[in-house]
Design a protein around this motif. Sequence first.
Motif, PDB file in Angstrom:
ATOM      1  N   GLY F  31     -43.529  98.385   6.899  1.00 26.21           N
ATOM      2  CA  GLY F  31     -42.741  98.508   7.720  1.00 26.21           C
ATOM      3  C   GLY F  31     -43.356  99.015   9.581  1.00 26.21           C
ATOM      4  O   GLY F  31     -42.276  98.982  10.183  1.00 26.21           O
ATOM      5  N   ASN F  32     -44.557  98.485   9.431  1.00 27.82           N
ATOM      6  CA  ASN F  32     -44.615  98.044  10.906  1.00 27.82           C
ATOM      7  C   ASN F  32     -45.162  97.075  10.850  1.00 27.82           C
ATOM      8  O   ASN F  32     -45.455  96.286  12.209  1.00 27.82           O
ATOM      9  N   PHE F  33     -45.047  96.115   9.938  1.00 30.26           N
ATOM     10  CA  PHE F  33     -45.152  94.200  10.631  1.00 30.26           C
ATOM     11  C   PHE F  33     -44.161  94.177  11.341  1.00 30.26           C
ATOM     12  O   PHE F  33     -42.851  94.630  11.629  1.00 30.26           O
ATOM     13  N   PRO F  34     -44.500  93.021  12.563  1.00 29.88           N
ATOM     14  CA  PRO F  34     -43.401  92.884  13.429  1.00 29.88           C
ATOM     15  C   PRO F  34     -42.989  91.134  13.334  1.00 29.88           C
ATOM     16  O   PRO F  34     -43.420  90.126  13.740  1.00 29.88           O
ATOM     17  N   ALA F  35     -41.930  91.810  12.419  1.00 28.89           N
ATOM     18  CA  ALA F  35     -41.224  90.990  11.616  1.00 28.89           C
ATOM     19  C   ALA F  35     -40.471  89.664  12.514  1.00 28.89           C
ATOM     20  O   ALA F  35     -39.858  89.234  12.733  1.00 28.89           O
ATOM     21  N   GLU F  36     -39.594  90.640  13.103  1.00 26.51           N
ATOM     22  CA  GLU F  36     -39.117  90.065  14.255  1.00 26.51           C
ATOM     23  C   GLU F  36     -39.547  88.837  15.322  1.00 26.51           C
ATOM     24  O   GLU F  36     -38.858  88.043  15.372  1.00 26.51           O
ATOM     25  N   ASP F  41     -38.785  81.929  13.794  1.00 27.73           N
ATOM     26  CA  ASP F  41     -38.213  80.747  13.744  1.00 27.73           C
ATOM     27  C   ASP F  41     -37.866  80.725  12.117  1.00 27.73           C
ATOM     28  O   ASP F  41     -37.246  79.734  10.965  1.00 27.73           O
ATOM     29  N   SER F  42     -38.060  81.481  11.727  1.00 33.37           N
ATOM     30  CA  SER F  42     -37.573  82.087  10.518  1.00 33.37           C
ATOM     31  C   SER F  42     -36.152  82.931  10.552  1.00 33.37           C
ATOM     32  O   SER F  42     -35.533  83.503  11.258  1.00 33.37           O
ATOM     33  N   ILE F  43     -35.535  83.389   9.133  1.00 29.51           N
ATOM     34  CA  ILE F  43     -34.015  84.703   9.104  1.00 29.51           C
ATOM     35  C   ILE F  43     -35.142  85.880   8.973  1.00 29.51           C
ATOM     36  O   ILE F  43     -35.583  85.808   8.012  1.00 29.51           O
ATOM     37  N   VAL F  44     -34.209  86.540   9.523  1.00 30.87           N
ATOM     38  CA  VAL F  44     -35.514  88.340   9.727  1.00 30.87           C
ATOM     39  C   VAL F  44     -34.059  88.443   8.786  1.00 30.87           C
ATOM     40  O   VAL F  44     -33.045  89.231   9.338  1.00 30.87           O
ATOM     41  N   ILE F  45     -34.126  90.003   7.522  1.00 37.03           N
ATOM     42  CA  ILE F  45     -33.598  89.658   6.914  1.00 37.03           C
ATOM     43  C   ILE F  45     -33.858  91.547   6.904  1.00 37.03           C
ATOM     44  O   ILE F  45     -35.049  91.941   5.981  1.00 37.03           O
ATOM     45  N   ARG F  46     -32.865  92.371   7.323  1.00 36.79           N
ATOM     46  CA  ARG F  46     -34.003  93.802   7.490  1.00 36.79           C
ATOM     47  C   ARG F  46     -33.296  95.008   5.980  1.00 36.79           C
ATOM     48  O   ARG F  46     -32.241  94.472   5.990  1.00 36.79           O
ATOM     49  N   LEU F  47     -34.253  95.127   5.448  1.00 36.37           N
ATOM     50  CA  LEU F  47     -33.789  96.182   4.005  1.00 36.37           C
ATOM     51  C   LEU F  47     -35.028  97.412   4.271  1.00 36.37           C
ATOM     52  O   LEU F  47     -35.322  97.693   3.664  1.00 36.37           O
ATOM     53  N   ASP F  48     -34.313  97.941   6.039  1.00 33.61           N
ATOM     54  CA  ASP F  48     -35.060  99.481   5.735  1.00 33.61           C
ATOM     55  C   ASP F  48     -35.027 100.297   4.919  1.00 33.61           C
ATOM     56  O   ASP F  48     -34.303 100.271   4.517  1.00 33.61           O
ATOM     57  N   GLY F  49     -36.538 101.322   5.106  1.00 28.23           N
ATOM     58  CA  GLY F  49     -35.857 102.935   4.403  1.00 28.23           C
ATOM     59  C   GLY F  49     -36.472 101.965   2.962  1.00 28.23           C
ATOM     60  O   GLY F  49     -36.619 103.137   2.007  1.00 28.23           O
ATOM     61  N   ALA F 119     -47.270  83.347   7.909  1.00 31.45           N
ATOM     62  CA  ALA F 119     -45.440  83.396   7.752  1.00 31.45           C
ATOM     63  C   ALA F 119     -45.240  83.447   9.532  1.00 31.45           C
ATOM     64  O   ALA F 119     -43.940  83.495   8.392  1.00 31.45           O
ATOM     65  N   LYS F 120     -45.482  82.370   9.955  1.00 30.00           N
ATOM     66  CA  LYS F 120     -44.567  82.148  11.485  1.00 30.00           C
ATOM     67  C   LYS F 120     -43.933  81.319  10.704  1.00 30.00           C
ATOM     68  O   LYS F 120     -42.857  81.097  11.675  1.00 30.00           O
ATOM     69  N   THR F 121     -44.027  80.409   9.384  1.00 29.93           N
ATOM     70  CA  THR F 121     -43.425  79.738   9.014  1.00 29.93           C
ATOM     71  C   THR F 121     -42.650  79.635   7.843  1.00 29.93           C
ATOM     72  O   THR F 121     -42.170  78.465   7.019  1.00 29.93           O
ATOM     73  N   ALA F 122     -42.454  80.646   7.546  1.00 30.10           N
ATOM     74  CA  ALA F 122     -41.599  80.974   6.487  1.00 30.10           C
ATOM     75  C   ALA F 122     -40.289  80.887   6.323  1.00 30.10           C
ATOM     76  O   ALA F 122     -39.956  81.318   7.993  1.00 30.10           O
ATOM     77  N   TYR F 123     -39.696  80.715   5.381  1.00 30.64           N
ATOM     78  CA  TYR F 123     -37.757  80.743   5.709  1.00 30.64           C
ATOM     79  C   TYR F 123     -37.817  81.775   5.662  1.00 30.64           C
ATOM     80  O   TYR F 123     -36.513  82.837   6.674  1.00 30.64           O
ATOM     81  N   THR F 124     -38.349  83.243   5.189  1.00 24.75           N
ATOM     82  CA  THR F 124     -37.526  84.204   5.381  1.00 24.75           C
ATOM     83  C   THR F 124     -38.429  85.422   5.571  1.00 24.75           C
ATOM     84  O   THR F 124     -39.867  85.191   5.021  1.00 24.75           O
ATOM     85  N   ILE F 125     -38.106  86.400   6.514  1.00 29.67           N
ATOM     86  CA  ILE F 125     -39.132  88.207   6.193  1.00 29.67           C
ATOM     87  C   ILE F 125     -38.262  88.791   6.043  1.00 29.67           C
ATOM     88  O   ILE F 125     -37.359  88.745   6.577  1.00 29.67           O
ATOM     89  N   ILE F 126     -38.340  89.024   5.017  1.00 28.06           N
ATOM     90  CA  ILE F 126     -37.768  90.815   4.537  1.00 28.06           C
ATOM     91  C   ILE F 126     -38.445  91.818   5.093  1.00 28.06           C
ATOM     92  O   ILE F 126     -39.266  92.071   4.678  1.00 28.06           O
ATOM     93  N   ALA F 127     -37.433  92.786   5.941  1.00 24.52           N
ATOM     94  CA  ALA F 127     -37.995  94.120   6.273  1.00 24.52           C
ATOM     95  C   ALA F 127     -38.097  94.786   5.976  1.00 24.52           C
ATOM     96  O   ALA F 127     -37.684  95.190   5.677  1.00 24.52           O
ATOM     97  N   THR F 128     -39.260  95.367   5.427  1.00 25.34           N
ATOM     98  CA  THR F 128     -38.299  96.613   4.472  1.00 25.34           C
ATOM     99  C   THR F 128     -39.336  98.301   5.267  1.00 25.34           C
ATOM    100  O   THR F 128     -39.982  97.740   6.331  1.00 25.34           O
ATOM    101  N   GLY F 129     -39.438  99.068   4.525  1.00 28.25           N
ATOM    102  CA  GLY F 129     -40.149 100.615   5.194  1.00 28.25           C
ATOM    103  C   GLY F 129     -40.996 100.655   5.024  1.00 28.25           C
ATOM    104  O   GLY F 129     -41.408 101.908   4.938  1.00 28.25           O
TER     105      GLY F 129
END
Lengths: 149, 149, 149, 149, 149, 149, 149, 149, 149, 149
Positions: F31-36, F41-49, F119-129
């Motif tokens: 939850g504290n990772f600076p995902a955005e 350059d990735s696709i950020v997908i949020r799964l907050d909570g 992480a910066k070159t990953a295809y996707t980052i899923i941001a959780t809580g």
Amino acid sequence: MLKGIPSILSPELLKVLCEMGHSDRLVISDGNFPAESMGKDSIVIRLDGHGVPEVLEAVLKVFPLDEYIDEPVSLMEVVPGDPVETPIWDTYEKIVLKYDKRGKEAIGHIERFSFYDQAKTAYTIIATGERALYANIMLQKGVVQPEEQ
Amino acid sequence: MLKGIPSILSPELLKVLCEMGHSDRLVISDGNFPAESMGKDSIVIRLDGHGVPEVLEAVLKVFPLDEYIDEPVSLMEVVPGDPVETPIWDTYEKIVLKYDKRGKEAIGHIERFSFYDQAKTAYTIIATGERALYANIMLQKGVVQPEEQ
Amino acid sequence: MLKGIPSILSPELLKVLCEMGHSDRLVISDGNFPAESMGKDSIVIRLDGHGVPEVLEAVLKVFPLDEYIDEPVSLMEVVPGDPVETPIWDTYEKIVLKYDKRGKEAIGHIERFSFYDQAKTAYTIIATGERALYANIMLQKGVVQPEEQ
Amino acid sequence: MLKGIPSILSPELLKVLCEMGHSDRLVISDGNFPAESMGKDSIVIRLDGHGVPEVLEAVLKVFPLDEYIDEPVSLMEVVPGDPVETPIWDTYEKIVLKYDKRGKEAIGHIERFSFYDQAKTAYTIIATGERALYANIMLQKGVVQPEEQ
Amino acid sequence: MLKGIPSILSPELLKVLCEMGHSDRLVISDGNFPAESMGKDSIVIRLDGHGVPEVLEAVLKVFPLDEYIDEPVSLMEVVPGDPVETPIWDTYEKIVLKYDKRGKEAIGHIERFSFYDQAKTAYTIIATGERALYANIMLQKGVVQPEEQ
Amino acid sequence: MLKGIPSILSPELLKVLCEMGHSDRLVISDGNFPAESMGKDSIVIRLDGHGVPEVLEAVLKVFPLDEYIDEPVSLMEVVPGDPVETPIWDTYEKIVLKYDKRGKEAIGHIERFSFYDQAKTAYTIIATGERALYANIMLQKGVVQPEEQ
Amino acid sequence: MLKGIPSILSPELLKVLCEMGHSDRLVISDGNFPAESMGKDSIVIRLDGHGVPEVLEAVLKVFPLDEYIDEPVSLMEVVPGDPVETPIWDTYEKIVLKYDKRGKEAIGHIERFSFYDQAKTAYTIIATGERALYANIMLQKGVVQPEEQ
Amino acid sequence: MLKGIPSILSPELLKVLCEMGHSDRLVISDGNFPAESMGKDSIVIRLDGHGVPEVLEAVLKVFPLDEYIDEPVSLMEVVPGDPVETPIWDTYEKIVLKYDKRGKEAIGHIERFSFYDQAKTAYTIIATGERALYANIMLQKGVVQPEEQ
Amino acid sequence: MLKGIPSILSPELLKVLCEMGHSDRLVISDGNFPAESMGKDSIVIRLDGHGVPEVLEAVLKVFPLDEYIDEPVSLMEVVPGDPVETPIWDTYEKIVLKYDKRGKEAIGHIERFSFYDQAKTAYTIIATGERALYANIMLQKGVVQPEEQ
Amino acid sequence: MLKGIPSILSPELLKVLCEMGHSDRLVISDGNFPAESMGKDSIVIRLDGHGVPEVLEAVLKVFPLDEYIDEPVSLMEVVPGDPVETPIWDTYEKIVLKYDKRGKEAIGHIERFSFYDQAKTAYTIIATGERALYANIMLQKGVVQPEEQ
């Protein structure tokens, strides 16, 4: 269509020619030229099914050639050893002469890969369906004189 | 800028005038006309700081008036009882006459709210900075004749 | 350009023709047709500088006419009293006959304003630079037969 | 769908194949190829659920191979020491031969990471669902000859 | 591609199937269906080159049929008097039965124009390359049961 | 929601997982990772909570780990001298073992800043809580085997 | 139009001037300047048909010149040997003096290609229709003083 | 994540809740609700994998219920004759009571199709993964009191 | 507006603050700061007409400062020799102390051009209308503690 | 910021005020007004954290009120029976009087739901953070007189 403007100049092409300024370059490419990949940083305008000469003639009616450089028109040099004939160049010379008093003198020839490099930084690439060989042509825009408007 | 085309016609305006066809309508509006709200379904082109006459003159140089209807040019009727003078109309008549042999006969007047209704369905609204009263003018595009190109 | 496909069919036109289905309609319009305003809900494809016959011929090479209706080709009826000649219709008949055995029988004529109404709901409008009168033509797509692929 | 054009060529794929020019490259990739990340600067077209051979066959029906280079078709070299069999290559050879008289001679093999590097600069990547190993294939577009249209 | 999910379900199709809810409708259309014009308010997903049965089978693996209505599957009624055979319907019945215990009972037939009207308000239209007649099929999504996840 | 697919996988996440290919990387961040900012350059997908373990479990149900490298799962190495405990890693090991027979052996640890670079070159980052420390985890996608579909 | 603000400042220009901050640069270019290609990373605002002086006057009414540098106004140095006269510079001096007490002292001259380089990194380029030679002018924004609002 | 704000409220959801005003309505829907099709004119925010109660609790922490109407909370009435139990409603009552002194009194029940109609005009629909029956809930936003900030 | 959240935090600002993670930086800039040009790679949020202190206070209510570095707050060092006073810094110290027990110790000063360089890579720039000198301030986000939610 | 223009007028607001014309309407709404939903067809500009009076004062400095109607300023009528006081109206009267000689006479009151209906068709809605009751205010733009520029 508009009065006094060749109908082959599409609305979008007219806009682009008008927004170009002194020293911006324009490529009129033949039907096999990789216009879309060469023109990733340019504006690509398609005029499928037309030949280069009719497009060149229409463009030069409204588009002045640069008078600050010697050869504002560029053709791709024949690769050394290639026995190809380039009759379309004669057509180009006649058309240029109609709109620029320098005529043939305003036309230079540049080496193939230099031509490609310059094409990549052109402001616009017009993709035609021209079938003749060595038919790609590049124009550098000049200054519109007050007495021309 | 392009040779033979008035420099007040911006690249985008040139594109829009060119893509209009027979019977499409164009409004050249004054500086207080609510061009953006009236033109929500139109293309609004801004020519801030210019008067209507200089825009009208430039437009008519390339834009034919409809010859299939009697009055392809429309002005907004003076509201009954309003003592206002409309000297700019004389200017318009002279400009129209330069480009259309019908001259004043080609100009009609329509009631204020009808004018607004038609403006809402115009293809384009050109927003100028004109300060004269009753200065809005609407043009209906005609056919470009082959001999005009 | 592609093998076996007329070069006048631009990449985008090819895409649009391909994504149309049975009963979708296509208009090939002349140079003065108000294609952009008529086609606000359609896909407008510009082929400036071309005539309708060469476009029609290329389209019919890949585009089947509807065999479930009698007249999948529509022309705009001459306005009663108008002494105009329509020689381009003969050209159309010959082209249609090359690609559809019904030939002239597949061509109907509809009243002017009905034509406009149908044009507004067409899937695509191709804007050409055709100068002939009464040259607009509308086609209804048929079923692609398995043996045609 | 269109007459004379394989129905597996989607509207968008047809558009892209058509807008490619001489020397532009195309990858037809298998189902596990990272097409989206490799193709960040390309146009990625998905044909999920299809095998590479059926796509290759359909593409070559309309897409000429480059005759100015020896090996316009590229396969990924088997990693030294890998005992894998590549029966799908035989299929590819037969399909290529149907459309290009050079047949197998037109097919080259390039080292795995060079293949990836070239894939990243391809104009298009077609993502299929192919399951065979070493099934990725790259094609360089040639010139469409006048007699082919 | 993903484990346990048919590879014919493209990434975008998977997304759309997943975001649909109880009572949303999906059309799997044949190759001549005017999917793009019917689907102006829907999401159109192209699966060119595939037949309807293979798509139907893959979709039903993850997509529950509505159990709150009697006939969550709809076919287009044969037009009265049309002697056509519809063998593909038998295939559909077998596939439906594999995923829904109601089998053939879950399939209804609706009049042609009603079918079109409902297609226009479907959430998604999948455009295939199916060549069989009367092959369009519409599915209404049901509730995903907790024990199914 | 779909049958057989965990409901925590959102429609967009499902699409992205599906379009990833062999060797593409995915980060499930706390939850504290600076995902955005990491994911520009990735696709950020949020799964907050949500916590990371429940997301990891759902992802691995459909997403194969790369079998061509030894450690397709990466955790961020504890900074030398940091007395922190990382009990969540035990949870991760158990989950990985359920879906990949290599279990703990498939998990590597990489230095903090290398982790960020990858992480910066990953295809996707899923941001959780997720609130646990050292909870970020990176997965490299493997090949989907035919028998898995 | 707004009270107290010159009507030549279009809505978009007003927005851009307002969002510029201390040290941002603005170019007012003549009619032949390649504004669109120079301004690929800038905001290009078109004021076709106007001269530079009237635009300069309107801009300076609301836009403070930088007082932290000596010459916040830049003109392009006459190329050595060029006998051209630059009467428009006198006009510029008078206008600058009306709005900045430093007057002529605030105006510097920079070499042609340096001018181009700086123009490419300007925040905004205003493209006018000015016909005078050496008429391009660059302004660096200063601090708006509290007592000025 | 932010201090004092539940982490289940995603950045976008926080934005939307904040921009809603007095009398705007919000739906928190269960996992089978057709949120995307119902919400074509709304903003749909996905919170896949969560239950409604945890979302409701987090929303009410920052979102006041309308005090100008009697029942700012709406549930869908059980269809007459349906023997279903709705234990989740008890949970809702307890949560509402924590944030609004009216508690259960603030909750109304509306007929199923009226509920759908109102959902279509809601400002936002939050799509959860809730599995309980009759779990959809609609909230009408009230006035934020000065003492609450 | 929302309960418990300062109304000066606009919906979009709230979203951005929430999506920022540990170590992302935020600039609150004064009214003359070139926020748009400095922030070309950032998200620029305008709070025109407000002073920095009221924005800082509101931001710190929800935004934790980084506890992993000594000085998560940065001010721009006074240029050597500049006799300016910076009373607004005292205000900043008091505000910081209300939300972070380190107070003044958490505030560092960095050289002017380093400040600009860091501003260019900040995640967000909030543009205020602050008139005080040396008023720009940069904050580095910390970890949200579980007990803070 | 610009010289002579209140800094509370953001760049975008300045643009919108400028592009409005005679008879376009503007709403300045309080902090609980549902500006986004009311303004779906308008341009919504947020000035969170400000009160209405300071915005009104700044707007009227550049925005003329319509002199062709009696009451170009509208307030929402107090609902009959509501004992509320509206001291903010006195403030509004004083501000209006500073910019329009009609003062209080230019202010009308309209019934609540008529106010909402007119708000929905306003050109712009400015959303403030005002906490006073009955604070929403609507302005109709007048003609900018030549002597005002």
